[in-house]
Design an enzyme around this catalytic site. Structure first.
Site, PDB file in Angstrom:
ATOM      1  N   GLU A 113      59.009   6.703  41.543  1.00 52.17           N
ATOM      2  CA  GLU A 113      58.620   8.027  41.047  1.00 52.17           C
ATOM      3  C   GLU A 113      57.599   8.707  41.960  1.00 52.17           C
ATOM      4  OE1 GLU A 113      60.413   9.210  38.935  1.00 52.17           O
ATOM      5  OE2 GLU A 113      61.018   7.740  37.425  1.00 52.17           O
ATOM      6  N   HIS A 171      52.193   7.691  34.602  1.00 54.34           N
ATOM      7  CA  HIS A 171      53.477   7.815  33.904  1.00 54.34           C
ATOM      8  C   HIS A 171      53.712   6.558  33.096  1.00 54.34           C
ATOM      9  CE1 HIS A 171      57.680   8.187  32.992  1.00 54.34           C
ATOM     10  NE2 HIS A 171      58.006   7.164  33.770  1.00 54.34           N
ATOM     11  N   HIS A 183      55.834   4.972  29.088  1.00 49.09           N
ATOM     12  CA  HIS A 183      56.915   5.119  28.109  1.00 49.09           C
ATOM     13  C   HIS A 183      56.401   4.866  26.688  1.00 49.09           C
ATOM     14  CE1 HIS A 183      59.811   3.643  31.590  1.00 49.09           C
ATOM     15  NE2 HIS A 183      59.286   4.831  31.838  1.00 49.09           N
ATOM     16  N   GLU A 210      41.699  15.953  16.691  1.00 50.54           N
ATOM     17  CA  GLU A 210      41.168  15.924  18.063  1.00 50.54           C
ATOM     18  C   GLU A 210      42.135  16.485  19.106  1.00 50.54           C
ATOM     19  OE1 GLU A 210      42.225  11.209  18.829  1.00 50.54           O
ATOM     20  OE2 GLU A 210      40.482  12.066  19.790  1.00 50.54           O
ATOM     21  N   HIS A 261      62.578   9.590  27.800  1.00 44.59           N
ATOM     22  CA  HIS A 261      62.118   8.723  28.891  1.00 44.59           C
ATOM     23  C   HIS A 261      60.621   8.390  28.756  1.00 44.59           C
ATOM     24  CE1 HIS A 261      62.114   7.678  33.446  1.00 44.59           C
ATOM     25  NE2 HIS A 261      61.038   7.195  32.865  1.00 44.59           N
TER      26      HIS A 261
HETATM   27  P1  13P Z   1      59.176   2.072  39.159  1.00 41.74           P
HETATM   28  O1  13P Z   1      59.245   0.610  38.810  1.00 41.74           O
HETATM   29  O2  13P Z   1      59.935   2.397  40.417  1.00 41.74           O
HETATM   30  O3  13P Z   1      57.738   2.552  39.205  1.00 41.74           O
HETATM   31  O4  13P Z   1      59.908   2.883  38.007  1.00 41.74           O
HETATM   32  C1  13P Z   1      59.530   2.718  36.669  1.00 41.74           C
HETATM   33  C2  13P Z   1      59.791   3.931  35.852  1.00 41.74           C
HETATM   34  O5  13P Z   1      59.156   4.118  34.837  1.00 41.74           O
HETATM   35  C3  13P Z   1      60.801   4.907  36.288  1.00 41.74           C
HETATM   36  O6  13P Z   1      60.659   6.111  35.609  1.00 41.74           O
HETATM   37 ZN    ZN Z   2      59.674   5.882  33.608  1.00 46.28          ZN
END
Ligand code: 13P
Ligand code: ZN
Length: 271
Positions: free
Chosen positions: A115, A138, A140, A168, A209
């Protein structure tokens, strides 16, 4: 001094371990990049001692010669404390912006996160907004992702719901959350879409995602996601309990913004 004893590496390892414990980073899910100052890096590494060159397939020229600590592609956040030199790396963007010089870590042939386009393009945009910007994160988080199936993806609507779910929220992210369309991850296309949204908001949702956050510190980026995910978790519970019977009104949210000296994103509160 060793890289692993630095403040930046210690904070990075601690943050990644916390992200994993919160369930935000299953398997290799998620990635983190931190802009480092030359003095932080040069205290422990020489930019002349390049271990490996890593080509980039996008233009990172606006970040030329900047240093980053990055997570590796395919690396498990679960393992960061036991194998930091495999999970993490320190890189410098080349003068031409078309490759990275690896200075430390990413052992056994690892490469930076897939990413990187979204991270680097977002760093470029956030630095234009705030010279103290440092972090792109980033991950999930379960309830935010779940909301992208059950809730409207309209930015104003999802922002309003998150603001209502916890007092908050409006104070922590008055600019709201942005949302990009579903796009194949790891591409320059999702990088362009994400970074364009980063001009106005530090939180960008990737439907079905995960989420991106920007911050001037690891605590800021982490706190943004933590607060948004807490609100999404409350939303999940409220839906499971049969839905809202009352809420924080627009006029109360407006009073909250005034009391805390923040300006709520325009077009959301109907007052
Ligand atoms: P990477 O392992 O390449 O960082 O990818 C993980 C991910 O969350 C892809 O969106
Ligand atoms: Zn991801």
């Amino acid at each position: 001094m060793n890289v692993l004893n630095t403040k930046f590496a210690t904070e990075m390892v601690g943050t990644i371990a916390n992200m994993y414990r919160l369930g935000w980073n299953e398997r290799n899910g998620g990635n983190l990049t931190t802009l480092l100052t030359p003095s932080e890096v040069e205290e422990v590494l020489s930019p002349k001692q390049v271990l490996r060159e890593i080509p980039l397939n996008f233009d990172a020229k606006p970040l030329a010669q900047k240093f980053f600590m990055v997570t590796g592609s395919g690396k498990y956040f679960k393992n960061v404390e036991n194998a930091p030199t495999e999970v993490l790396g320190v890189v410098q963007v080349s003068e031409c912006g078309k490759k990275l010089n690896l200075l430390w870590g990413l052992e056994n042939g690892a490469v930076p996160t897939s990413e990187l386009p979204s991270h680097f393009m977002s760093h470029i945009v956030r630095l234009q907004q705030d010279e103290n910007h440092r972090i792109i994160m980033h991950c999930h988080p379960t309830n935010l992702i779940a909301m992208t199936f059950s809730h409207s993806l309209q930015e104003e609507e999802i922002t309003k719901t998150l603001w209502e779910m916890s007092t908050e929220c409006l104070v922590v992210f008055p600019e709201g959350v942005s949302v990009v369309p579903w796009i194949v991850p790891g591409t320059n296309e999702i990088g362009k879409a994400t970074s364009a949204k980063m001009a106005a908001a530090r939180l960008v949702i990737w439907p079905h995602h995960g989420i991106y956050a920007a911050g001037c510190s690891l605590d800021e980026a982490f706190g943004l996601i933590e607060t948004a995910e807490k609100a999404a978790t409350i939303y999940t519970a409220v839906c499971a309990q049969g839905g809202k019977k009352q809420t924080i009104t627009d006029s109360e949210l407006n009073d909250l913004g005034k009391a805390f000296g923040v300006v709520p994103r325009k077009g959301i509160l109907k007052i």
